[in-house]
Design an enzyme around this catalytic site. Structure first.
Site, PDB file in Angstrom:
ATOM      1  N   GLY A  30       0.810  -1.211   0.000  1.00 47.71           N
ATOM      2  CA  GLY A  30       0.000   0.000   0.000  1.00 47.71           C
ATOM      3  C   GLY A  30       0.847   1.266   0.000  1.00 47.71           C
ATOM      4  O   GLY A  30       0.509   2.255  -0.654  1.00 47.71           O
ATOM      5  N   THR A  31       1.961   1.229   0.729  1.00 48.82           N
ATOM      6  CA  THR A  31       2.803   2.421   0.820  1.00 48.82           C
ATOM      7  C   THR A  31       3.337   2.797  -0.564  1.00 48.82           C
ATOM      8  O   THR A  31       3.268   3.974  -0.972  1.00 48.82           O
ATOM      9  CB  THR A  31       3.977   2.163   1.792  1.00 48.82           C
ATOM     10  OG1 THR A  31       3.431   1.871   3.082  1.00 48.82           O
ATOM     11  CG2 THR A  31       4.904   3.363   1.882  1.00 48.82           C
ATOM     12  N   ASN A  59      -7.863   4.012   8.799  1.00 49.44           N
ATOM     13  CA  ASN A  59      -7.286   2.888   9.519  1.00 49.44           C
ATOM     14  C   ASN A  59      -7.383   3.034  11.030  1.00 49.44           C
ATOM     15  O   ASN A  59      -7.480   2.056  11.748  1.00 49.44           O
ATOM     16  CB  ASN A  59      -5.818   2.699   9.107  1.00 49.44           C
ATOM     17  CG  ASN A  59      -5.034   3.988   9.091  1.00 49.44           C
ATOM     18  OD1 ASN A  59      -5.441   4.965   8.466  1.00 49.44           O
ATOM     19  ND2 ASN A  59      -3.917   4.018   9.785  1.00 49.44           N
ATOM     20  N   GLN A 111      -7.699  -0.048   3.660  1.00 52.35           N
ATOM     21  CA  GLN A 111      -8.509  -0.599   4.757  1.00 52.35           C
ATOM     22  C   GLN A 111      -9.868  -1.102   4.292  1.00 52.35           C
ATOM     23  O   GLN A 111     -10.507  -1.892   4.982  1.00 52.35           O
ATOM     24  CB  GLN A 111      -8.701   0.463   5.860  1.00 52.35           C
ATOM     25  CG  GLN A 111      -7.436   0.797   6.616  1.00 52.35           C
ATOM     26  CD  GLN A 111      -6.938  -0.351   7.496  1.00 52.35           C
ATOM     27  OE1 GLN A 111      -7.689  -1.220   7.931  1.00 52.35           O
ATOM     28  NE2 GLN A 111      -5.640  -0.363   7.754  1.00 52.35           N
ATOM     29  N   HIS A 121      -1.891  -7.523   2.425  1.00 54.16           N
ATOM     30  CA  HIS A 121      -1.847  -8.127   3.766  1.00 54.16           C
ATOM     31  C   HIS A 121      -2.968  -7.687   4.685  1.00 54.16           C
ATOM     32  O   HIS A 121      -3.112  -8.205   5.786  1.00 54.16           O
ATOM     33  CB  HIS A 121      -0.480  -7.906   4.420  1.00 54.16           C
ATOM     34  CG  HIS A 121      -0.199  -6.510   4.876  1.00 54.16           C
ATOM     35  ND1 HIS A 121      -0.277  -6.143   6.185  1.00 54.16           N
ATOM     36  CD2 HIS A 121       0.174  -5.399   4.203  1.00 54.16           C
ATOM     37  CE1 HIS A 121       0.061  -4.853   6.314  1.00 54.16           C
ATOM     38  NE2 HIS A 121       0.336  -4.392   5.118  1.00 54.16           N
ATOM     39  N   THR A 149      11.559  -6.847 -11.331  1.00 52.28           N
ATOM     40  CA  THR A 149      10.988  -8.166 -11.603  1.00 52.28           C
ATOM     41  C   THR A 149       9.747  -8.358 -10.740  1.00 52.28           C
ATOM     42  O   THR A 149       9.802  -8.182  -9.522  1.00 52.28           O
ATOM     43  CB  THR A 149      12.032  -9.262 -11.291  1.00 52.28           C
ATOM     44  OG1 THR A 149      13.183  -8.990 -12.085  1.00 52.28           O
ATOM     45  CG2 THR A 149      11.494 -10.645 -11.595  1.00 52.28           C
ATOM     46  N   CYS A 154       0.355   0.789  13.559  1.00 53.44           N
ATOM     47  CA  CYS A 154       0.932   0.214  12.343  1.00 53.44           C
ATOM     48  C   CYS A 154       1.735   1.225  11.558  1.00 53.44           C
ATOM     49  O   CYS A 154       2.398   0.881  10.595  1.00 53.44           O
ATOM     50  CB  CYS A 154      -0.166  -0.366  11.460  1.00 53.44           C
ATOM     51  SG  CYS A 154      -1.297   0.858  10.831  1.00 53.44           S
TER      52      CYS A 154
HETATM   53  N1  PLP Z   1      -2.811   3.147   3.793  1.00 54.80           N
HETATM   54  C1  PLP Z   1      -3.530   2.781   4.860  1.00 54.80           C
HETATM   55  C2  PLP Z   1      -4.858   3.412   5.112  1.00 54.80           C
HETATM   56  C3  PLP Z   1      -3.038   1.815   5.754  1.00 54.80           C
HETATM   57  O1  PLP Z   1      -3.746   1.463   6.819  1.00 54.80           O
HETATM   58  C4  PLP Z   1      -1.751   1.252   5.498  1.00 54.80           C
HETATM   59  C5  PLP Z   1      -1.153   0.269   6.437  1.00 54.80           C
HETATM   60  O2  PLP Z   1      -1.304   0.316   7.604  1.00 54.80           O
HETATM   61  C6  PLP Z   1      -1.056   1.656   4.353  1.00 54.80           C
HETATM   62  C7  PLP Z   1      -1.609   2.602   3.528  1.00 54.80           C
HETATM   63  C8  PLP Z   1       0.289   1.070   4.010  1.00 54.80           C
HETATM   64  O3  PLP Z   1       0.147  -0.227   3.460  1.00 54.80           O
HETATM   65  P1  PLP Z   1       1.368  -1.261   3.470  1.00 54.80           P
HETATM   66  O4  PLP Z   1       1.517  -1.743   4.874  1.00 54.80           O
HETATM   67  O5  PLP Z   1       0.925  -2.366   2.544  1.00 54.80           O
HETATM   68  O6  PLP Z   1       2.552  -0.557   2.948  1.00 54.80           O
END
Ligand code: PLP
Length: 396
Positions: A70-71, A153, A184, A212, A248, A342
């Protein structure tokens, strides 16, 4: 045995995902860009995963860009799409986002600011819902990109993206691309419905998903980018993913993500009702335990049934240390988190709760219990059984 109530941080992979991924870890292991037969087999698996992910999202396979999570997907939207829109459509260097976004959006937004962009960060109400009127005041036909999350989140609030007067309609009317962090919400909210809130003329143009959070593997995600939306790649190299994300491709992770998305989509209605039932019992039990202990516990974020993620419960416990309560619960075998666990290792009060108008002191007392595919009645029971002692000890 630990009772795990931290699915907003991460969910364990489902058995279905592990079984789908296994052949791509041990048998089909060639580089999907290789032209030989094993390479073609890997490519075939990758493209089937792309098609399945696209079907679950309601977009076209060619619009799916696999990422490391996600990041990276959020960063690609903010730092990849926004500057490309400026370059190709002659827009202003102007980004609009909200005060409750994940750091994966806010930090890239700050980076644009350092590069001389104008960044407007729109506030939220007491439940964490973005102020659409304030958004309407700053978004113009010249804005490069708007980024608003689907659901938060930390407090579980679903943002008013859809419907008349919603964020997507506003962006569509002004011809502005909207990026949505759906990390989320994927698996529990309607993603094809979200994708339908855009067209090549404006509205939803990019959506971030992370594997995940819905039973896929960690370190895997995607950015769906509507065709016609310009994108400058951040990772330069071999030109994989049609030049949008070099490197890759991890076929096993992509297969895992597609399997998780497809499985969640197939079970969505039943799962949402199941999670909401568990969550409602959890919320009622926590509020009761608070009242019995003389602690003025309150739910943060939207009320259940009024635009809140089904498996999400978050509270503040005024006068107590949230961290102490979490430590006591942990000792009793119950894993919950503070809302920001997180995203940061710091002691800073949550930027989400502060944006909602809570004081720093109150924001430091947050406790979040989040449910997912593996959650059971026994997990809720364990939390409710351990809580009275945890609250009593944290008051001493
Ligand atoms: N965006 C939101 C709203 C999240 O809750 C999170 C993870 O906690 C992320 C982005 C980041 O995702 P990732 O952990 O897959 O990098």
């Amino acid at each position: 045995m630990t009772h795990y109530l931290d699915h907003a941080a991460t969910s364990p992979p489902t058995r279905e995902v592990l079984e789908a991924v296994w052949p791509y870890l041990v048998q089909v292991t060639a580089n999907p860009a290789s032209v030989h037969t094993p390479g073609q087999q890997a490519r075939d698996g990758l493209e089937r995963a792309r098609a399945a992910a696209a079907a679950a999202l309601g977009c076209r396979p060619g619009e799916v860009v696999f990422t490391s999570g996600g990041t990276e997907a959020d960063g690609l939207a903010v730092l990849g799409v926004a500057p490309a829109v400026v370059a190709s459509r002659g827009r202003e260097r102007h980004l609009v986002t909200t005060a409750v976004e994940h750091a994966a959006v806010l930090e890239p937004a700050r980076e644009l600011e350092r590069r001389g962009w104008r960044v407007d960060v729109v506030g939220v109400d007491g439940e964490g819902r973005v102020d659409v009127a304030a958004l309407a005041e700053v978004v113009t036909e010249r804005t490069a990109l708007v980024s608003v999350m689907h659901a938060n989140n930390e407090v579980g609030t679903v943002q008013p993206l859809a419907g008349p007067g919603g964020v997507a309609e506003l962006c569509a009317q002004r011809g502005v691309a909207l990026h949505v962090d759906a990390v989320q919400s994927a698996g529990v909210l309607d993603l094809p419905g979200l994708w339908a809130l855009g067209s090549s003329a404006g509205g939803v143009a990019a959506v971030s998903v992370s594997a995940h959070k819905l039973g896929g593997l960690r370190g895997s995600g995607l950015l769906a980018v509507r065709s016609g939306t310009p994108l400058e790649p951040l990772a330069l190299g071999g030109g994989q993913e049609r030049g949008r994300r070099s490197g890759t491709v991890d076929v096993a992770s992509a297969v895992g993500l597609a399997t998780a998305l497809a499985g969640a989509a197939a079970r969505r209605e039943h799962e949402v009702a199941r999670l909401a039932g568990l969550r409602d019992r959890l919320v009622a039990g926590v509020l009761r335990a608070g009242a019995a202990a003389g602690v003025d516990v309150s739910l943060t974020g939207a009320a259940p049934g009024a635009g809140r993620l089904p498996g999400h419960a978050s509270f503040v416990l005024p006068g107590l240390s949230g961290e102490l309560v979490l430590a006591e619960l942990d000792l009793a075998g119950v894993a919950c988190s503070s809302g920001s666990a997180c995203s940061a290792d710091s002691d800073d009060a949550s930027h989400v709760l502060l944006a909602m108008g809570l004081s720093e002191d109150a924001a430091r007392t947050s406790v979040r219990a989040t449910l997912g595919w593996s959650s059971t009645e026994a997990d809720v029971d364990a939390l409710l059984e351990a809580l009275p002692t945890a609250l009593a000890r944290a008051q001493r």
